[in-house]
Scaffold this motif. Sequence first.
Motif, PDB file in Angstrom:
ATOM      1  N   GLN A 111      22.455 -60.590   1.736  1.00 46.48           N
ATOM      2  CA  GLN A 111      21.474 -60.930   0.706  1.00 46.48           C
ATOM      3  C   GLN A 111      20.259 -61.658   1.281  1.00 46.48           C
ATOM      4  OE1 GLN A 111      21.338 -59.818  -2.416  1.00 46.48           O
ATOM      5  NE2 GLN A 111      23.123 -58.610  -1.828  1.00 46.48           N
ATOM      6  N   ILE A 112      20.451 -62.393   2.357  1.00 47.22           N
ATOM      7  CA  ILE A 112      19.307 -63.017   3.037  1.00 47.22           C
ATOM      8  C   ILE A 112      18.388 -61.930   3.588  1.00 47.22           C
ATOM      9  CG2 ILE A 112      18.608 -64.349   5.069  1.00 47.22           C
ATOM     10  CD1 ILE A 112      21.094 -66.087   4.648  1.00 47.22           C
ATOM     11  N   ILE A 113      18.972 -60.929   4.220  1.00 45.53           N
ATOM     12  CA  ILE A 113      18.187 -59.817   4.768  1.00 45.53           C
ATOM     13  C   ILE A 113      17.507 -59.039   3.647  1.00 45.53           C
ATOM     14  CG2 ILE A 113      18.366 -57.598   5.977  1.00 45.53           C
ATOM     15  CD1 ILE A 113      20.567 -58.899   7.694  1.00 45.53           C
ATOM     16  N   ASN A 114      18.231 -58.810   2.558  1.00 43.82           N
ATOM     17  CA  ASN A 114      17.637 -58.105   1.414  1.00 43.82           C
ATOM     18  C   ASN A 114      16.459 -58.879   0.836  1.00 43.82           C
ATOM     19  OD1 ASN A 114      19.313 -55.894   1.453  1.00 43.82           O
ATOM     20  ND2 ASN A 114      20.786 -56.739  -0.010  1.00 43.82           N
ATOM     21  N   ALA A 115      16.620 -60.191   0.693  1.00 42.10           N
ATOM     22  CA  ALA A 115      15.547 -61.017   0.143  1.00 42.10           C
ATOM     23  C   ALA A 115      14.305 -60.939   1.027  1.00 42.10           C
ATOM     24  CB  ALA A 115      16.019 -62.468   0.013  1.00 42.10           C
ATOM     25  N   TYR A 116      14.509 -61.024   2.327  1.00 36.83           N
ATOM     26  CA  TYR A 116      13.387 -60.963   3.263  1.00 36.83           C
ATOM     27  C   TYR A 116      12.674 -59.610   3.161  1.00 36.83           C
ATOM     28  CZ  TYR A 116      10.795 -61.187   7.668  1.00 36.83           C
ATOM     29  OH  TYR A 116       9.805 -61.178   8.615  1.00 36.83           O
ATOM     30  N   PHE A 117      13.464 -58.545   3.116  1.00 37.51           N
ATOM     31  CA  PHE A 117      12.893 -57.197   3.046  1.00 37.51           C
ATOM     32  C   PHE A 117      12.094 -56.998   1.755  1.00 37.51           C
ATOM     33  CE2 PHE A 117      13.258 -52.816   1.484  1.00 37.51           C
ATOM     34  CZ  PHE A 117      12.576 -52.144   2.486  1.00 37.51           C
ATOM     35  N   PHE A 118      12.683 -57.362   0.624  1.00 31.80           N
ATOM     36  CA  PHE A 118      12.019 -57.128  -0.663  1.00 31.80           C
ATOM     37  C   PHE A 118      10.777 -58.001  -0.844  1.00 31.80           C
ATOM     38  CE2 PHE A 118      16.293 -55.458  -1.981  1.00 31.80           C
ATOM     39  CZ  PHE A 118      15.867 -54.152  -2.190  1.00 31.80           C
TER      40      PHE A 118
ATOM     41  N   LYS B 256       8.786 -59.016   1.564  1.00 37.51           N
ATOM     42  CA  LYS B 256       7.740 -58.405   2.383  1.00 37.51           C
ATOM     43  C   LYS B 256       7.231 -57.111   1.744  1.00 37.51           C
ATOM     44  CE  LYS B 256       7.927 -61.638   5.386  1.00 37.51           C
ATOM     45  NZ  LYS B 256       6.844 -62.639   5.412  1.00 37.51           N
ATOM     46  N   ALA B 257       8.140 -56.360   1.113  1.00 40.40           N
ATOM     47  CA  ALA B 257       7.734 -55.114   0.453  1.00 40.40           C
ATOM     48  C   ALA B 257       6.824 -55.400  -0.744  1.00 40.40           C
ATOM     49  CB  ALA B 257       8.968 -54.342  -0.003  1.00 40.40           C
ATOM     50  N   ILE B 258       7.126 -56.473  -1.475  1.00 43.18           N
ATOM     51  CA  ILE B 258       6.300 -56.849  -2.620  1.00 43.18           C
ATOM     52  C   ILE B 258       4.884 -57.203  -2.174  1.00 43.18           C
ATOM     53  CG2 ILE B 258       5.964 -58.636  -4.394  1.00 43.18           C
ATOM     54  CD1 ILE B 258       9.062 -58.702  -4.649  1.00 43.18           C
ATOM     55  N   ASN B 259       4.780 -57.809  -0.995  1.00 41.70           N
ATOM     56  CA  ASN B 259       3.472 -58.251  -0.474  1.00 41.70           C
ATOM     57  C   ASN B 259       2.892 -57.291   0.565  1.00 41.70           C
ATOM     58  OD1 ASN B 259       3.434 -60.797  -1.932  1.00 41.70           O
ATOM     59  ND2 ASN B 259       5.091 -61.432  -0.579  1.00 41.70           N
TER      60      ASN B 259
ATOM     61  N   PRO C 266       0.961 -55.570   5.788  1.00 45.82           N
ATOM     62  CA  PRO C 266       1.781 -54.362   5.947  1.00 45.82           C
ATOM     63  C   PRO C 266       2.681 -54.387   7.185  1.00 45.82           C
ATOM     64  CG  PRO C 266      -0.532 -53.914   6.419  1.00 45.82           C
ATOM     65  CD  PRO C 266      -0.476 -55.263   5.793  1.00 45.82           C
ATOM     66  N   LEU C 267       2.239 -55.062   8.247  1.00 50.12           N
ATOM     67  CA  LEU C 267       3.051 -55.109   9.466  1.00 50.12           C
ATOM     68  C   LEU C 267       4.362 -55.855   9.234  1.00 50.12           C
ATOM     69  CD1 LEU C 267       3.198 -54.373  12.447  1.00 50.12           C
ATOM     70  CD2 LEU C 267       2.069 -56.549  12.985  1.00 50.12           C
ATOM     71  N   ASP C 268       4.310 -56.854   8.372  1.00 49.45           N
ATOM     72  CA  ASP C 268       5.529 -57.619   8.060  1.00 49.45           C
ATOM     73  C   ASP C 268       6.602 -56.733   7.434  1.00 49.45           C
ATOM     74  OD1 ASP C 268       4.316 -59.824   9.043  1.00 49.45           O
ATOM     75  OD2 ASP C 268       4.086 -60.873   7.129  1.00 49.45           O
ATOM     76  N   VAL C 269       6.160 -55.740   6.655  1.00 48.95           N
ATOM     77  CA  VAL C 269       7.107 -54.826   6.017  1.00 48.95           C
ATOM     78  C   VAL C 269       7.840 -54.003   7.071  1.00 48.95           C
ATOM     79  CG1 VAL C 269       7.391 -52.948   4.366  1.00 48.95           C
ATOM     80  CG2 VAL C 269       5.667 -54.702   3.964  1.00 48.95           C
ATOM     81  N   LEU C 270       7.122 -53.583   8.097  1.00 47.24           N
ATOM     82  CA  LEU C 270       7.747 -52.814   9.181  1.00 47.24           C
ATOM     83  C   LEU C 270       8.784 -53.653   9.908  1.00 47.24           C
ATOM     84  CD1 LEU C 270       4.640 -50.969  10.685  1.00 47.24           C
ATOM     85  CD2 LEU C 270       6.391 -50.049   9.145  1.00 47.24           C
ATOM     86  N   VAL C 271       8.456 -54.919  10.146  1.00 45.04           N
ATOM     87  CA  VAL C 271       9.404 -55.830  10.805  1.00 45.04           C
ATOM     88  C   VAL C 271      10.641 -56.019   9.928  1.00 45.04           C
ATOM     89  CG1 VAL C 271       9.786 -58.182  11.642  1.00 45.04           C
ATOM     90  CG2 VAL C 271       7.601 -57.037  12.079  1.00 45.04           C
ATOM     91  N   ALA C 272      10.418 -56.237   8.628  1.00 44.47           N
ATOM     92  CA  ALA C 272      11.535 -56.425   7.696  1.00 44.47           C
ATOM     93  C   ALA C 272      12.400 -55.174   7.610  1.00 44.47           C
ATOM     94  CB  ALA C 272      10.995 -56.785   6.309  1.00 44.47           C
ATOM     95  N   ALA C 273      11.752 -54.002   7.591  1.00 43.50           N
ATOM     96  CA  ALA C 273      12.485 -52.735   7.545  1.00 43.50           C
ATOM     97  C   ALA C 273      13.309 -52.546   8.814  1.00 43.50           C
ATOM     98  CB  ALA C 273      11.521 -51.573   7.358  1.00 43.50           C
TER      99      ALA C 273
END
Length: 226
Positions: free
Chosen positions: A179-186, A188-191, A196-203
Amino acid sequence: MERNKRIIKIGLVLILIFILVYLILRLRIFDKDSVLNILLSGKERTRFGIFFILLVGLLMIFLVPLSWFSPLAAFFFGLKGFIYVVSGAIIASIISFIIARVFRKDIINIINKIYYRKKRKIDLDEISTQIEKYGFGYIFFMRSMPFIPFSIANYVSGISSVSFKDYIFGTILALTPSQIINAYFFVKAINISHRPLDVLVAALIKGVYVLTIILWQRKSKYNAKE
């Protein structure tokens, strides 16, 4: 004594049925948009965080998927969203476990009907056997793997002979990192429009986590065979 127990059980069953009927007809809990609207309507509450946790716990007792709440928690609470999802999930886990212990035979029939509505790779009897054989280790394994829905796993565990301590600690230790990983990913996806680079890192982080889980599932001694 037995008569009193039977009366109490019947009373509890009627209460659960009443709550379920209300949730379905009034709140439409199996409609994701309806759940979102309920949360949006309560967003301005002074204790919205507690409201979110209790709602998540209640809905998951009645088999609403855990996966619905991870993006919603990220939307409402940001990176701290995992705390609210994990808290609600633990409440649901405890109550569902107790319900399964009290209504064992009835729960077995209900869960079998729900679980086998579509074709499954793993049999519930095999999962129950593995839980009883490995206890904490298999609870942790099962919570980390996507092969059985979280809410159904709560009831299957309650039907088995696993100790409550092994069950709850296995649940918490497996659920929290995912859930920590999910929170980080979502978050970054919201923002994504801002960074945009943060989303790639989170993914990438989420992808590595999922790959690790898949590899562990294939190699693990806990892996239930068909």
